[in-house]
Design a protein around this motif. Structure first.
Motif, PDB file in Angstrom:
ATOM      1  N   GLY A 131      31.548 -12.372  11.347  1.00  0.00           N
ATOM      2  CA  GLY A 131      30.858 -13.016  12.448  1.00  0.00           C
ATOM      3  C   GLY A 131      29.488 -12.891  12.153  1.00  0.00           C
ATOM      4  N   HIS A 132      28.903 -13.684  13.522  1.00  0.00           N
ATOM      5  CA  HIS A 132      27.435 -13.871  13.352  1.00  0.00           C
ATOM      6  C   HIS A 132      26.864 -12.517  13.209  1.00  0.00           C
ATOM      7  CE1 HIS A 132      23.670 -15.347  14.448  1.00  0.00           C
ATOM      8  NE2 HIS A 132      23.557 -14.540  15.584  1.00  0.00           N
ATOM      9  N   ASN A 133      27.277 -11.722  14.088  1.00  0.00           N
ATOM     10  CA  ASN A 133      26.826 -10.225  13.613  1.00  0.00           C
ATOM     11  C   ASN A 133      28.212  -9.309  13.330  1.00  0.00           C
ATOM     12  OD1 ASN A 133      27.945  -9.070  15.939  1.00  0.00           O
ATOM     13  ND2 ASN A 133      26.175  -9.956  17.133  1.00  0.00           N
TER      14      ASN A 133
ATOM     15  N   ALA B  60      21.140 -23.652  10.339  1.00  0.00           N
ATOM     16  CA  ALA B  60      21.332 -24.218  11.585  1.00  0.00           C
ATOM     17  C   ALA B  60      19.795 -24.265  12.137  1.00  0.00           C
ATOM     18  CB  ALA B  60      21.976 -23.528  12.591  1.00  0.00           C
ATOM     19  N   ALA B  61      18.878 -23.186  11.598  1.00  0.00           N
ATOM     20  CA  ALA B  61      17.798 -23.070  12.244  1.00  0.00           C
ATOM     21  C   ALA B  61      16.619 -24.059  11.521  1.00  0.00           C
ATOM     22  CB  ALA B  61      17.110 -21.683  12.291  1.00  0.00           C
ATOM     23  N   PHE B  62      16.829 -24.353  10.296  1.00  0.00           N
ATOM     24  CA  PHE B  62      15.829 -25.246   9.743  1.00  0.00           C
ATOM     25  C   PHE B  62      15.943 -26.385   9.956  1.00  0.00           C
ATOM     26  CE2 PHE B  62      14.901 -26.747   5.297  1.00  0.00           C
ATOM     27  CZ  PHE B  62      13.462 -26.321   5.298  1.00  0.00           C
TER      28      PHE B  62
ATOM     29  N   ASN C  24      22.057 -20.787   3.519  1.00  0.00           N
ATOM     30  CA  ASN C  24      22.873 -21.938   3.894  1.00  0.00           C
ATOM     31  C   ASN C  24      24.202 -21.560   4.179  1.00  0.00           C
ATOM     32  OD1 ASN C  24      24.356 -24.047   4.856  1.00  0.00           O
ATOM     33  ND2 ASN C  24      23.417 -25.279   3.202  1.00  0.00           N
ATOM     34  N   ASN C  25      24.655 -20.674   5.320  1.00  0.00           N
ATOM     35  CA  ASN C  25      25.873 -20.028   5.164  1.00  0.00           C
ATOM     36  C   ASN C  25      27.013 -21.055   5.935  1.00  0.00           C
ATOM     37  OD1 ASN C  25      25.044 -19.811   7.700  1.00  0.00           O
ATOM     38  ND2 ASN C  25      24.835 -17.471   7.751  1.00  0.00           N
ATOM     39  N   GLN C  26      26.413 -22.333   6.021  1.00  0.00           N
ATOM     40  CA  GLN C  26      27.123 -23.443   6.475  1.00  0.00           C
ATOM     41  C   GLN C  26      27.723 -23.318   7.849  1.00  0.00           C
ATOM     42  OE1 GLN C  26      29.449 -25.497   3.492  1.00  0.00           O
ATOM     43  NE2 GLN C  26      29.790 -23.566   2.723  1.00  0.00           N
ATOM     44  N   ILE C  27      27.101 -22.414   8.673  1.00  0.00           N
ATOM     45  CA  ILE C  27      27.377 -22.183  10.222  1.00  0.00           C
ATOM     46  C   ILE C  27      26.039 -21.597  10.865  1.00  0.00           C
ATOM     47  CG2 ILE C  27      28.233 -19.759   9.865  1.00  0.00           C
ATOM     48  CD1 ILE C  27      30.521 -20.320  11.847  1.00  0.00           C
ATOM     49  N   GLY C  28      26.128 -21.753  12.329  1.00  0.00           N
ATOM     50  CA  GLY C  28      25.003 -21.244  13.013  1.00  0.00           C
ATOM     51  C   GLY C  28      25.572 -20.663  14.284  1.00  0.00           C
ATOM     52  N   PHE C  29      25.689 -19.498  14.256  1.00  0.00           N
ATOM     53  CA  PHE C  29      26.380 -18.456  15.157  1.00  0.00           C
ATOM     54  C   PHE C  29      27.837 -18.739  15.288  1.00  0.00           C
ATOM     55  CE2 PHE C  29      25.154 -16.271  19.452  1.00  0.00           C
ATOM     56  CZ  PHE C  29      26.359 -15.403  19.158  1.00  0.00           C
ATOM     57  N   THR C  30      28.356 -19.855  16.229  1.00  0.00           N
ATOM     58  CA  THR C  30      29.592 -20.336  16.192  1.00  0.00           C
ATOM     59  C   THR C  30      29.775 -21.717  16.024  1.00  0.00           C
ATOM     60  OG1 THR C  30      29.594 -20.911  18.633  1.00  0.00           O
ATOM     61  CG2 THR C  30      30.099 -18.410  18.064  1.00  0.00           C
TER      62      THR C  30
ATOM     63  N   HIS D 146      16.579 -12.842  10.893  1.00  0.00           N
ATOM     64  CA  HIS D 146      17.542 -11.843  10.946  1.00  0.00           C
ATOM     65  C   HIS D 146      18.135 -11.526   9.646  1.00  0.00           C
ATOM     66  CE1 HIS D 146      19.555 -15.399  12.734  1.00  0.00           C
ATOM     67  NE2 HIS D 146      20.430 -14.736  12.312  1.00  0.00           N
ATOM     68  N   ARG D 147      19.049 -12.660   9.228  1.00  0.00           N
ATOM     69  CA  ARG D 147      20.231 -12.466   8.252  1.00  0.00           C
ATOM     70  C   ARG D 147      19.490 -11.918   6.972  1.00  0.00           C
ATOM     71  NH1 ARG D 147      24.580 -12.641   9.703  1.00  0.00           N
ATOM     72  NH2 ARG D 147      24.244 -14.472  10.994  1.00  0.00           N
ATOM     73  N   GLY D 148      20.094 -10.791   6.645  1.00  0.00           N
ATOM     74  CA  GLY D 148      19.738 -10.461   5.211  1.00  0.00           C
ATOM     75  C   GLY D 148      18.567  -9.616   5.400  1.00  0.00           C
TER      76      GLY D 148
ATOM     77  N   PRO E 154       9.714 -12.591  15.971  1.00  0.00           N
ATOM     78  CA  PRO E 154      10.648 -12.294  17.061  1.00  0.00           C
ATOM     79  C   PRO E 154      11.811 -12.788  16.843  1.00  0.00           C
ATOM     80  CG  PRO E 154       9.058 -14.252  17.630  1.00  0.00           C
ATOM     81  CD  PRO E 154       8.907 -13.827  16.176  1.00  0.00           C
ATOM     82  N   SER E 155      12.655 -13.041  17.786  1.00  0.00           N
ATOM     83  CA  SER E 155      13.978 -13.469  17.810  1.00  0.00           C
ATOM     84  C   SER E 155      14.144 -15.101  17.223  1.00  0.00           C
ATOM     85  CB  SER E 155      14.965 -13.476  18.948  1.00  0.00           C
ATOM     86  OG  SER E 155      15.902 -12.529  18.732  1.00  0.00           O
ATOM     87  N   HIS E 156      12.864 -15.595  18.044  1.00  0.00           N
ATOM     88  CA  HIS E 156      12.813 -17.109  18.015  1.00  0.00           C
ATOM     89  C   HIS E 156      12.572 -17.565  16.479  1.00  0.00           C
ATOM     90  CE1 HIS E 156      12.006 -15.778  21.733  1.00  0.00           C
ATOM     91  NE2 HIS E 156      11.845 -17.066  22.330  1.00  0.00           N
ATOM     92  N   LEU E 157      13.647 -17.986  16.130  1.00  0.00           N
ATOM     93  CA  LEU E 157      13.737 -18.603  14.639  1.00  0.00           C
ATOM     94  C   LEU E 157      12.878 -19.811  14.318  1.00  0.00           C
ATOM     95  CD1 LEU E 157      17.966 -18.735  14.716  1.00  0.00           C
ATOM     96  CD2 LEU E 157      16.650 -17.142  13.620  1.00  0.00           C
ATOM     97  N   GLU E 158      12.350 -19.353  13.061  1.00  0.00           N
ATOM     98  CA  GLU E 158      11.336 -20.130  12.612  1.00  0.00           C
ATOM     99  C   GLU E 158       9.801 -20.168  13.036  1.00  0.00           C
ATOM    100  OE1 GLU E 158      12.368 -21.622   9.978  1.00  0.00           O
ATOM    101  OE2 GLU E 158      14.463 -21.930   9.990  1.00  0.00           O
TER     102      GLU E 158
END
Ligand SMILES: Cc1ncc(C[n+]2csc(CCOP(=O)(O)OP(=O)(O)O)c2C)c(N)n1
Ligand SMILES: [Mg+2]
Length: 1020
Positions: free
Chosen positions: A516-518, A416-418, A447-453, A316-318, A378-382
């Motif tokens: 934030g995450h979004n 986080a997903a990777f 790598n934004n150094q965070i996964g959601f929260t 999703h990101r970007g 889908p939303s399902h990362l990776e």
């Protein structure tokens, strides 16, 4: 020091067979350990006065190198090791080297260094001086190696500088003890540079101060590179050169301007969207905008090197930014997604940050045409990773791009997903397998150094989020996302790496997430410290333009102009988008099949029967050893299989394996590529297929009969996969997206294993067309059936697939008889079948390619039926004029004279043979009819109705199945029978009761259950 010394001794003296000089001849697989020397040699080496804790591993490494190839080490070491091996004791083996050999490029004899040292004199006169010289020299080599291995640990990667190490700690982390030998004075001593570094450029020796300085520049600034685990020396050296060569990271002013323009577009779009759609979720890229110039640079470089097609997968990101600024998707179409417009065409659509795209455009930098596709996900990362790989592999395959020079994949990941998603690992493990490789993927981690929260310190156990890539020896470039030039440099290296070695590479862009995450999410709840820093971070355009203004590359007006121009473009596009009244899902298709649908009657299907001579020809070919290869030694057991196949062909009969071979072979003859992939598919889990015959005397000599049927046939691919379902099924789905004129099959080892690929089934196969107007004819072969083998290996979970079918159980389609089947097929989301006869298996496989559209096919396939004498078909059911039978009516007396029938048993799949035998045993052929529903979904309402109408109105209607009541087809068929009979008849269930486990673990219980089922089915 003692410890290190004894370690060396231990390692060198470990007992092994075949040691001694001859061991040098051992041809080494790259990973084979070199044989140890005789114990005497080891003892002598370990007792040398110059061996210490910091150089022992270096000496050991050199020794191993020497064992493989004495000329690969410096002549002085060659002499030393030879003398030690010849019995020279500690201290005696060392010889001053000048007389040994002329120095090779980039290497000087050690003695040549003695003079310049410490004011032109050796530190300690005589033999002791030699020892010190060697020790110092080794320490320098250790220092260089330390930076190469551990420099990344202290590189300035984090734009937020949260964990920046103090200089002293940094140096300890990198060089550990190697600098202990030196004091401040030594820093001006000139040392020879070993051939394992390129920091010297043309210099062969440098003062220690400069050595350390250059290493810091290369390894500890904005780029941290991990590559020293790569086994291939050429690859290691290649990277060293790209990172260490002095001045290698320099950009011209024009190049810097281009980077700035791209950065400005990336930040410009995010800020435009933030202003215009402030309450919309878009998973913005703010903080990681350098991704856009990074991707563009990779595409530029790769395009210049000949790549024409780029297939990308991303989360999703970007995504909107990538669509707009990398793919150049029209901004109007992107902005229109924010307005709540009606969908004007088919499909349920998807949220805007999942949509795919396909664009052909001119690359302005290279002036070459490129095709860019982002695969919908889908939303399902990776989960999209293997799908992208399959799609690219197919592109490469169909265009004969055997080295991946024309088509390539780029995969984007979140940090986080990777590290968290197992499919990443599965996908990496496909990267070097002949039938699955895409010849190198460029992975980019935002790598934004965070996964959601969640903080990385709590989401992974590995030091880096990228560590998974090390398993395939991929180099990993960590880079500070706030240094666009460093990012472009690693992108350049990555693209060249892929072009040179055709292997995967990872770019880890260390950045941050400004919001934030979004956009509506509050990050301060969980990350106050981090976000207080982030609030103070300047935007990347401001930061980079300031740098360029300060250094005089651009002026402030130029910067303003770049920013304003893009703002204007966005404004105009927004105005244009407001005129749109509808959106089209088809505008977002990622895999257009140009020419496939055009000019086709969407309700017309070509014949699936073929000429008898075709069946005979294919049958004979797959029943024979290689023609003309008298020397090809076939296993005796296989020869028996071939003989019995040949007998079947001669008697115009086929079993399951033969039917499959004939389906595949006839499609190949017609020019359709066939690909069968999965674990052990070449032989077949049940040893029934044998599509690859192995020479019993020559390793790797094989024969694939289906590849040699006709001179002008299409290609047949049969490939044993890695032991993965999620990854491989995703891959095959991706493969099926590229070319509709092919039959792509994935076979599970046992059907139940497909549940580890559930995301591909739920999120792609069953719903892909609805969400993304994208069709796929992927065929799943899932061995299924209760055979007393325990809870697993029994059920392919038929019920789950049926539940995913979108057909309405309460609606009897009002289609005309002659187009009932094809219209149902065209409207369904997928086909589920459980065939009981080989001829139907053959037809349904062929039908996959002869339909005028593509639908996924889920096939329950047999195990014991593979060898069941009754599960055979005649050529008569396969020749021209025959077709797939959705329902098989009763074949016994009951079917001939239906009026006397008291019970009609409907069933599907293998249980038919148990029922048929039980009926015979009880002599009930005239009273009980057995009807097989071969295609469960779309449900053959019309043919089931014919069957219901055929038998007396008061006949008992039963559904019998071997799966437990809460499994199998029962819940699916019951309402459909009611609809078919217009609720005038009730269908009763016969079979096992509900069960949490798919099957019993006890053979006895299994048999009891089966007998109970059969007794109940015939308890008239
Ligand atoms: C398989 C899966 N599990 C959970 C989620 C829910 N989810 C969406 S984004 C996200 C965090 C992702 O973090 P990261 O990979 O670092 O990407 P970022 O959002 O930071 O760019 C989570 C947990 C998901 N989309 N997919
Ligand atoms: Mg993240």
């Amino acid at each position: 020091m003692l410890r290190a010394r004894s370690l060396l001794l231990l390692r060198l003296a470990a007992p092994a067979a075949g040691c001694g000089p001859a061991a040098r001849l051992v041809p080494a697989r790259l990973f084979a350990a070199a044989p140890p020397p005789p114990a005497a040699t080891a003892a002598a080496v370990s007792a040398e006065p110059f061996i210490n804790g910091s150089n022992s591993s270096y000496v050991e490494e050199m020794y191993v190198q020497w064992l493989r190839d004495p000329s690969s080490v410096h002549a002085s070491w060659d002499a030393y090791f030879s003398r030690t091996a010849g019995g020279a004791g500690p201290g005696a083996a060392y010889m001053a080297p000048p007389s040994l050999a002329a120095p090779s490029a980039n290497s000087l004899p050690v003695s040549a260094l003695v003079a310049p040292m410490v004011g032109g004199a050796a530190r300690v006169p005589g033999a002791a001086a030699s020892e010190n010289t060697i020790a110092d020299h080794l320490s320098v080599v250790g220092v260089i190696r330390s930076y190469q291995i551990r420099g990344h640990l202290v590189a300035r990667l984090d734009p937020l500088e949260i964990e920046r190490k103090p200089v002293e700690t940094a140096s300890e982390i990198v060089v550990r003890g190697y600098m202990q030998n030196f004091d401040e004075q030594d820093m001006d001593t000139v040392f020879q540079l070993p051939s394992s570094t390129f920091i010297g450029g043309r210099e062969k020796a440098l003062p220690l101060r400069e050595i350390v300085n250059r290493l810091e520049q290369a390894y500890c600034r904005s780029i941290g590179v991990e590559y020293m685990y790569i086994n291939d020396l050429e690859q290691c050296n290649w990277i060293r050169q790209k990172i260490e060569s002095p001045g290698i990271m320099q950009f011209t002013n024009d190049e810097k301007r281009l980077i700035l323009a791209r950065v400005a577009r990336a930040t410009g779009l995010e800020s435009f969207l933030a202003r215009k759609f402030s309450s919309e979720k878009r998973f913005g890229l703010e903080g990681g905008e350098v991704l856009i110039p990074a991707m563009k640079h990779i595409i530029d470089v790769s395009s210049a090197m000949g790549v024409e097609s780029f297939v990308m997968g991303m989360p999703h990101r970007g995504r909107l930014n990538v669509l707009a600024n990398v793919c150049r998707k029209p901004l109007e179409q992107i902005f229109a997604q924010f307005a709540a417009l009606e969908v004007a065409d088919e499909g349920s659509g998807d949220v805007k940050y999942h949509l795919g795209t396909y664009i052909e455009r001119l690359n302005r930098v290279t002036n070459k045409n490129v095709r860019l596709a982002i695969v919908a996900n889908p939303s399902h990362l990776e989960a999209v990773d293997p799908v992208v790989q399959g799609k690219v592999k197919a592109e490469q395959f169909y265009r004969g791009d055997s080295d991946g020079n024309k088509a390539m994949s780029i995969l984007l990941h979140g940090d986080a997903a990777f590290s968290g998603q197992g499919v990443v690992y599965e996908t990496f493990h496909l990267s070097d397998l002949p039938a699955y490789t895409t010849h190198g993927t460029i992975h980019i981690v935002v790598n934004n150094q965070i996964g959601f929260t969640t903080d990385p310190r709590l989401t992974r156990s590995s030091p880096y989020c990228t560590d998974v890539a090390r398993v395939v020896n991929a180099p990993i470039f960590h880079v500070n996302g706030d240094d666009p030039e460093a990012v472009m440099h690693v992108c350049q290296i990555a693209a060249e790496w892929r072009n040179t070695f055709h292997k995967d590479v990872v770019i880890d862009i260390v950045s941050y997430r400004r919001n934030g995450h979004n956009e509506i999410d509050e990050p301060m709840f969980t990350h106050p410290f981090m976000y207080n820093k982030i609030k103070k971070m300047p935007n990347l355009t401001d930061k980079y333009s300031k740098k360029l203004i300060d250094e005089g590359t651009v002026n402030a007006d130029e910067v303003k102009d770049v920013i304003d121009r893009y703002e204007k473009i966005c404004e105009e596009a927004l105005e244009a988008s407001k005129k749109e009244t509808q959106i089209y899902n088809k505008h977002w298709i990622d895999s257009p099949w140009s020419g496939f649908f055009e000019g086709k009657d969407p309700l017309k299907m070509s014949d699936t029967g073929v000429k008898e001579e075709t069946l005979t020809h294919i049958g004979k070919r797959v029943s024979s050893a290689p023609p003309n290869a008298v020397d090809f030694v076939i296993h005796r057991g296989l020869q028996r299989v071939l003989n019995s196949r040949m007998e079947m062909v001669e008697s115009r009969t086929v079993d399951w394996a033969l039917a499959e071979a004939m389906a595949f072979g006839s499609l190949l003859k017609e020019g359709y590529h066939v690909r069968l992939s999965g674990q052990d598919v070449e032989r077949g889990t049940f040893s029934h297929r044998h599509h690859v015959m192995h020479h019993q005397k020559v390793d790797m000599a094989t024969y694939r009969p289906l590849c040699y049927l006709y001179p002008d046939q299409a290609q047949y691919t049969v490939c044993n996969s890695s032991l993965s379902e999620f990854g491989v099924l995703g891959f095959e789905l991706g493969f099926s997206l590229t070319n509709p004129n092919a039959l792509i099959c994935w076979e599970a080892q046992f059907g139940d294993f497909c549940n580890t690929a559930q995301v591909i089934i739920d999120q792609f196969i069953s719903s892909g067309q609805a969400k993304w107007v994208r069709q796929s004819g992927l065929t799943l072969l899932l061995p299924h059936g209760m055979e007393g083998m325990g809870p697993e290996h029994s059920s392919a979970r038929l019920e789950r697939f049926l539940q995913l079918c979108s057909e309405d159980p309460e609606y009897f389609p009002p289609f005309a008889a002659d187009e009932f089947a094809i219209r149902q097929l065209s409207e369904c989301n997928m086909i589920v079948a459980n065939c009981s006869v080989p001829s139907n298996y053959y037809h349904i496989l062929r039908r996959q390619v002869h339909m005028p559209f593509r639908k996924p096919l889920i096939l329950m396939t047999p195990k014991s039926l593979l060898r069941h004498p009754r599960a055979q078909s005649s050529f008569d059911d396969m020749v021209e004029g025959t077709e797939f039978k959705r329902v098989l009516p009763d074949t016994a007396a009951a079917g001939q004279s239906p009026s006397g029938v008291r019970r009609v048993i409907f069933c599907s799949g293998k249980v038919y043979y148990d029922l048929e035998k039980a009926r015979e045993d009880r002599g009930l052929q005239d009273q009980v009819a057995i009807v097989r529903v071969e295609q469960l979904s779309p449900f053959p309402f019309d043919e089931v109705k014919q069957q219901l109408d055929l038998y007396p109105a008061d006949a008992d209607i039963v559904w019998a199945q071997e799966e437990a009541k809460n499994n199998g087809a029962w819940a699916f068929v019951e309402p459909r029978f009611e609809t078919t009979a217009a609720k005038a008849k009730v269908i009763r269930y016969v079979g096992r009761s509900c069960s949490a486990s798919p099957a019993t673990g006890s053979k006895t219980a299994h048999t009891k259950e089966l007998n109970a089922l059969l007794n109940e089915a015939f308890d008239l």
